[in-house]
Write a protein that holds these residues in place. Structure first.
Motif, short mmCIF file in Angstrom:
data_model
loop_
_atom_site.label_atom_id
_atom_site.label_comp_id
_atom_site.label_asym_id
_atom_site.label_seq_id
_atom_site.Cartn_x
_atom_site.Cartn_y
_atom_site.Cartn_z
N ARG A 179 0.88 -0.98 -0.15
CA ARG A 179 -0.01 -0.11 0.05
C ARG A 179 0.84 1.27 -0.29
O ARG A 179 0.39 2.35 -0.49
CB ARG A 179 -1.00 -0.08 1.28
CG ARG A 179 -2.08 -0.84 1.18
CD ARG A 179 -2.90 -1.05 2.03
NE ARG A 179 -2.54 -1.56 3.25
CZ ARG A 179 -2.54 -1.41 4.50
NH1 ARG A 179 -3.08 -0.33 4.75
NH2 ARG A 179 -1.83 -2.01 5.59
N GLU A 180 2.06 1.25 0.54
CA GLU A 180 3.04 2.34 0.70
C GLU A 180 3.82 2.28 -0.84
O GLU A 180 3.76 1.19 -1.42
CB GLU A 180 3.91 2.13 1.75
CG GLU A 180 4.87 0.95 1.62
CD GLU A 180 5.52 0.88 2.80
OE1 GLU A 180 5.33 1.50 4.00
OE2 GLU A 180 6.72 0.13 2.69
N ASN B 10 4.18 9.30 1.75
CA ASN B 10 3.13 8.49 2.15
C ASN B 10 2.67 9.18 3.58
O ASN B 10 3.21 9.32 4.42
CB ASN B 10 3.72 7.01 2.63
CG ASN B 10 4.31 6.29 1.31
OD1 ASN B 10 3.49 5.96 0.55
ND2 ASN B 10 5.54 6.18 1.18
N GLU C 150 -0.27 8.21 6.21
CA GLU C 150 -1.28 7.16 6.49
C GLU C 150 -2.47 7.56 7.29
O GLU C 150 -2.14 8.25 8.44
CB GLU C 150 -0.40 5.86 7.40
CG GLU C 150 -1.07 5.07 7.94
CD GLU C 150 -0.52 4.12 8.86
OE1 GLU C 150 -0.13 2.76 8.57
OE2 GLU C 150 -0.23 4.52 10.07
N ILE D 33 -2.30 6.53 2.43
CA ILE D 33 -2.41 5.20 2.46
C ILE D 33 -3.53 4.55 3.45
O ILE D 33 -3.94 5.41 4.35
CB ILE D 33 -1.19 4.66 3.29
CG1 ILE D 33 0.14 4.71 2.57
CG2 ILE D 33 -1.40 3.10 3.77
CD1 ILE D 33 1.61 4.59 3.17
N GLY E 248 -4.04 7.38 -4.09
CA GLY E 248 -4.80 6.95 -3.13
C GLY E 248 -6.09 7.99 -2.58
O GLY E 248 -6.58 7.92 -1.67
#
Length: 276
Positions: A78-79, A161, A163, A210, A256
């Motif tokens: 996902r990253e 990234n 999250e 993410i 994303g």
């Protein structure tokens, strides 16, 4: 009248070379990033990872219990930025003199790509390197503390990234949920943007949101909130809003998030500073 013993030129032959040639020499000596095929990061005999998982999710709270199958990237995929690895080099040349030092640090920080991971409670620089047997171990450092401010503003290429997690995961990992969770993540993003906004020049910026919810793994068919579900984009992707302060980024991309939000982000950060 010329002296019998002329004074030697103090400038070394290396520094008399054109700067373009010196930069070529530095490229062979200094640490630098490279892009590798992510498939090489598997060990010998390790099976190839699935491109995605299939999980059941409820379409919405008002769908009268209707469920659908949704594709989900494996947790390890996902990253972004896993394809960027550092080639180890020698930094002793920085001790030669002030000019060589400045040219070298400009090359280290300005020419390489830095992968940054932002969570609710941290901003980490992820350094991944490649070993002789094609393994790619990594180590994380507190980004804003590990490097000097003077060198931080030299960085021109970022992969970031960010999250976001659901309330269930937020309470487990950070003892925070709801609006406070989103606000906390956004505050960390703002802290990073405060640095990026004073950098004189940004060449590449790739921002990726993410879905970091661990409940997807433990309760794949019973999650109440899913960060990257379409109905949740309007709230979850707002953690990236601070990036819209940036301008004059040469190459920008956002993933994303919804297509409309991604386009708005790219159009904003690539706008010239003169239009403000």
């Amino acid at each position: 009248m010329h002296p019998l013993n002329p004074r030697p030129d103090k400038l070394s032959p290396f520094l008399r070379l054109p700067v373009e040639l010196r930069l070529r020499v530095y490229a062979y000596i200094l640490p630098h990033t490279a892009t590798i095929d992510v498939r090489l990061q598997r060990g010998d005999g390790e099976p190839e990872r699935s491109e995605y998982n299939l999980t059941f999710v409820r379409e919405s709270e008002t769908s009268n219990g209707v469920w659908k199958v949704q594709k989900t990237l494996p947790r390890s995929d996902r990253e972004i930025g896993n394809e960027i690895v550092w080639r180890r080099g020698c930094t002793a040349i920085l001790l030669a003199n002030h000019q060589v030092h400045d040219e070298c640090v400009d090359a280290i920080y300005g020419d390489n790509t830095f992968v940054i991971d932002v969570t609710f409670d941290s901003i980490k620089f992820r350094q991944r390197w490649r070993t002789a047997n094609n393994l790619t171990p990594s180590r994380s450092y507190a980004f804003l503390d590990h490097f000097s401010q003077r060198n931080l503003i030299r960085i021109k290429n970022y992969v970031v990234n960010v999250e976001h997690v659901d309330d269930y995961t937020g309470m487990i990992k950070y003892n925070c949920g709801g609006r406070g969770l989103t606000a906390g993540i956004r505050a960390k993003v703002q802290e990073l943007v405060d640095l990026l906004s004073v950098a004189p020049y940004l060449h590449r910026l790739h921002v990726h949101l993410i879905d970091g919810a661990i409940s997807r793994m433990k309760f794949p068919s019973g999650r109440v909130h899913r960060v990257q579900d379409v109905q949740n984009y309007s709230s979850s992707q707002t953690v990236l809003d601070p990036f819209k302060r940036l301008r004059a980024v040469t190459k920008a991309s956002t993933t994303g998030v919804s297509p409309a939000y991604a386009k708005e982000m790219v159009d904003t950060v690539t706008t010239s500073k003169d239009t403000l």
